[in-house]
Design a protein around this motif. Structure first.
Motif, PDB file in Angstrom:
ATOM      1  N   SER A  64      30.847  -5.275  18.100  1.00 28.19           N
ATOM      2  CA  SER A  64      29.394  -4.404  18.352  1.00 28.19           C
ATOM      3  C   SER A  64      29.537  -3.904  20.157  1.00 28.19           C
ATOM      4  N   LYS A  65      29.938  -4.811  21.251  1.00 30.60           N
ATOM      5  CA  LYS A  65      29.707  -4.849  23.018  1.00 30.60           C
ATOM      6  C   LYS A  65      30.641  -3.621  22.658  1.00 30.60           C
ATOM      7  N   ALA A  66      31.575  -3.442  22.439  1.00 38.21           N
ATOM      8  CA  ALA A  66      32.577  -2.452  22.522  1.00 38.21           C
ATOM      9  C   ALA A  66      31.987  -1.157  22.143  1.00 38.21           C
ATOM     10  N   ALA A  67      31.579  -1.106  20.510  1.00 34.53           N
ATOM     11  CA  ALA A  67      30.890   0.475  19.769  1.00 34.53           C
ATOM     12  C   ALA A  67      29.518   0.686  20.729  1.00 34.53           C
ATOM     13  N   ARG A  68      28.132  -0.618  21.075  1.00 28.96           N
ATOM     14  CA  ARG A  68      27.661  -0.058  22.189  1.00 28.96           C
ATOM     15  C   ARG A  68      27.854   0.753  23.536  1.00 28.96           C
ATOM     16  N   SER A  69      28.401   0.286  24.066  1.00 29.72           N
ATOM     17  CA  SER A  69      28.994   1.161  25.029  1.00 29.72           C
ATOM     18  C   SER A  69      29.995   2.481  25.029  1.00 29.72           C
ATOM     19  N   ARG A  70      30.891   2.394  23.967  1.00 31.33           N
ATOM     20  CA  ARG A  70      31.400   3.551  23.568  1.00 31.33           C
ATOM     21  C   ARG A  70      30.092   4.824  23.562  1.00 31.33           C
ATOM     22  N   ILE A  71      29.276   4.168  22.496  1.00 34.59           N
ATOM     23  CA  ILE A  71      28.095   5.170  22.621  1.00 34.59           C
ATOM     24  C   ILE A  71      26.996   5.717  23.306  1.00 34.59           C
ATOM     25  N   ARG A  72      26.463   4.312  24.215  1.00 34.79           N
ATOM     26  CA  ARG A  72      25.656   4.611  25.441  1.00 34.79           C
ATOM     27  C   ARG A  72      27.036   5.593  26.513  1.00 34.79           C
ATOM     28  N   GLU A  73      28.075   6.108  26.378  1.00 32.05           N
ATOM     29  CA  GLU A  73      28.707   6.504  27.092  1.00 32.05           C
ATOM     30  C   GLU A  73      28.066   7.962  26.570  1.00 32.05           C
ATOM     31  N   VAL A  74      28.126   8.348  25.454  1.00 34.10           N
ATOM     32  CA  VAL A  74      27.973   9.992  25.019  1.00 34.10           C
ATOM     33  C   VAL A  74      26.493  10.487  24.673  1.00 34.10           C
ATOM     34  N   LEU A  75      25.481   9.330  24.236  1.00 39.77           N
ATOM     35  CA  LEU A  75      24.412   9.156  24.295  1.00 39.77           C
ATOM     36  C   LEU A  75      23.403   8.540  24.649  1.00 39.77           C
ATOM     37  N   PRO A  76      23.840   8.774  26.117  1.00 37.20           N
ATOM     38  CA  PRO A  76      22.253   7.181  27.108  1.00 37.20           C
ATOM     39  C   PRO A  76      21.429   7.246  26.731  1.00 37.20           C
ATOM     40  N   ASP A  77      20.474   7.972  26.635  1.00 34.94           N
ATOM     41  CA  ASP A  77      19.206   7.770  25.758  1.00 34.94           C
ATOM     42  C   ASP A  77      18.863   7.583  24.764  1.00 34.94           C
ATOM     43  N   LEU A  78      19.663   6.842  24.680  1.00 31.19           N
ATOM     44  CA  LEU A  78      20.056   6.312  22.408  1.00 31.19           C
ATOM     45  C   LEU A  78      19.384   5.388  22.754  1.00 31.19           C
ATOM     46  N   ARG A  79      18.155   4.844  21.776  1.00 25.53           N
ATOM     47  CA  ARG A  79      17.714   3.013  22.058  1.00 25.53           C
ATOM     48  C   ARG A  79      19.298   2.429  20.936  1.00 25.53           C
ATOM     49  N   ILE A  80      19.301   1.983  21.033  1.00 24.07           N
ATOM     50  CA  ILE A  80      20.064   1.031  20.585  1.00 24.07           C
ATOM     51  C   ILE A  80      19.734  -0.304  20.556  1.00 24.07           C
ATOM     52  N   GLU A  81      19.655  -0.830  18.954  1.00 19.00           N
ATOM     53  CA  GLU A  81      19.184  -2.376  18.452  1.00 19.00           C
ATOM     54  C   GLU A  81      19.660  -2.768  18.337  1.00 19.00           C
ATOM     55  N   VAL A  82      20.596  -4.177  18.537  1.00 15.60           N
ATOM     56  CA  VAL A  82      21.071  -4.600  18.151  1.00 15.60           C
ATOM     57  C   VAL A  82      20.395  -5.269  17.175  1.00 15.60           C
ATOM     58  N   VAL A  83      20.832  -6.119  15.238  1.00 11.64           N
ATOM     59  CA  VAL A  83      20.886  -7.187  13.977  1.00 11.64           C
ATOM     60  C   VAL A  83      21.360  -7.209  13.855  1.00 11.64           C
ATOM     61  N   ASP A  84      21.224  -9.041  13.588  1.00 10.56           N
ATOM     62  CA  ASP A  84      21.266  -9.881  13.006  1.00 10.56           C
ATOM     63  C   ASP A  84      22.328  -9.557  11.518  1.00 10.56           C
ATOM     64  N   GLU A  85      23.819  -9.705  11.551  1.00 10.60           N
ATOM     65  CA  GLU A  85      24.493  -9.115  10.613  1.00 10.60           C
ATOM     66  C   GLU A  85      24.583 -10.325   9.206  1.00 10.60           C
ATOM     67  N   TYR A  86      24.146 -11.158   9.879  1.00  9.88           N
ATOM     68  CA  TYR A  86      24.123 -12.681   9.108  1.00  9.88           C
ATOM     69  C   TYR A  86      24.135 -12.160   7.028  1.00  9.88           C
ATOM     70  N   ARG A  87      24.965 -12.471   6.244  1.00  7.62           N
ATOM     71  CA  ARG A  87      25.308 -12.181   5.090  1.00  7.62           C
ATOM     72  C   ARG A  87      25.032 -10.863   4.868  1.00  7.62           C
ATOM     73  N   THR A  88      25.527 -10.257   5.729  1.00  8.88           N
ATOM     74  CA  THR A  88      25.056  -8.747   4.696  1.00  8.88           C
ATOM     75  C   THR A  88      26.436  -7.981   4.140  1.00  8.88           C
ATOM     76  N   THR A  89      27.217  -8.946   4.506  1.00  8.59           N
ATOM     77  CA  THR A  89      28.735  -8.049   3.468  1.00  8.59           C
ATOM     78  C   THR A  89      28.800  -8.798   1.693  1.00  8.59           C
ATOM     79  N   ASP A  90      28.225  -9.921   1.243  1.00  9.75           N
ATOM     80  CA  ASP A  90      27.942 -10.454   0.666  1.00  9.75           C
ATOM     81  C   ASP A  90      26.862  -9.106  -0.091  1.00  9.75           C
ATOM     82  N   MET A  91      25.497  -9.657   0.607  1.00  8.37           N
ATOM     83  CA  MET A  91      24.912  -8.601   0.072  1.00  8.37           C
ATOM     84  C   MET A  91      25.303  -6.972  -0.127  1.00  8.37           C
ATOM     85  N   ALA A  92      25.993  -6.326   0.436  1.00  7.80           N
ATOM     86  CA  ALA A  92      26.631  -4.985   0.242  1.00  7.80           C
ATOM     87  C   ALA A  92      27.386  -4.663  -0.888  1.00  7.80           C
TER      88      ALA A  92
END
Length: 139
Positions: A64-92
């Motif tokens: 997530s950290k690497a993805a966040r910095s890549r997105i910030r490079e192209v969309l510097p003003d975009l608000r990014i919120e980090v959410v807990d991924e706990y158990r999301t794969t099973d739910m998916a």
């Protein structure tokens, strides 16, 4: 589209592929797909142009950290919120089988014993988006 109905994007970042979705504030999914990680910036920029989301919700997985910095490079003003991924794969996986019920002999096996035939990262992104919306429904 209703002007008052704001949109958010949600990202489940991964090494090779990412789940990506855009949702309305009421939880309705406008777009969900699995994208190649190498196309991350282009896909997010295109979705931003198409849907004008106000915030990008991102899962807190290992990349997530690497993805966040890549997105910030192209969309510097975009608000990014980090959410807990706990158990999301099973739910998916569960959400995948609800959207694509097994056919033939597969319907005789419990879906909990089956592996979806396609990546479910896009369903993870939708779940992350819904998780964020539930936590911020008062905004």
């Amino acid at each position: 589209m209703d002007v008052k109905q704001r949109t958010i994007a949600a990202l489940d970042p991964g090494r090779d592929k990412c789940g990506f979705a855009v949702l309305r504030q009421d939880g309705r999914v406008l777009m969900q797909r699995v994208i190649e990680t190498q196309r991350l910036e282009a896909e997010v920029q295109q979705a931003q142009a198409d849907f004008s989301f106000e915030v990008l919700v991102e899962g807190n997985g290992t990349t997530s950290k690497a993805a966040r910095s890549r997105i910030r490079e192209v969309l510097p003003d975009l608000r990014i919120e980090v959410v807990d991924e706990y158990r999301t794969t099973d739910m998916a996986k569960k959400a995948y089988w609800q959207a694509n019920p097994p056919h033939g002999w597969r319907r005789l096996l419990p879906v909990t014993m089956q592996v979806p035939p396609v990546p479910v990262d896009d369903f993870v992104a939708v779940i992350l988006g819904h998780r964020y919306l539930e936590e911020h429904h008062h905004e």
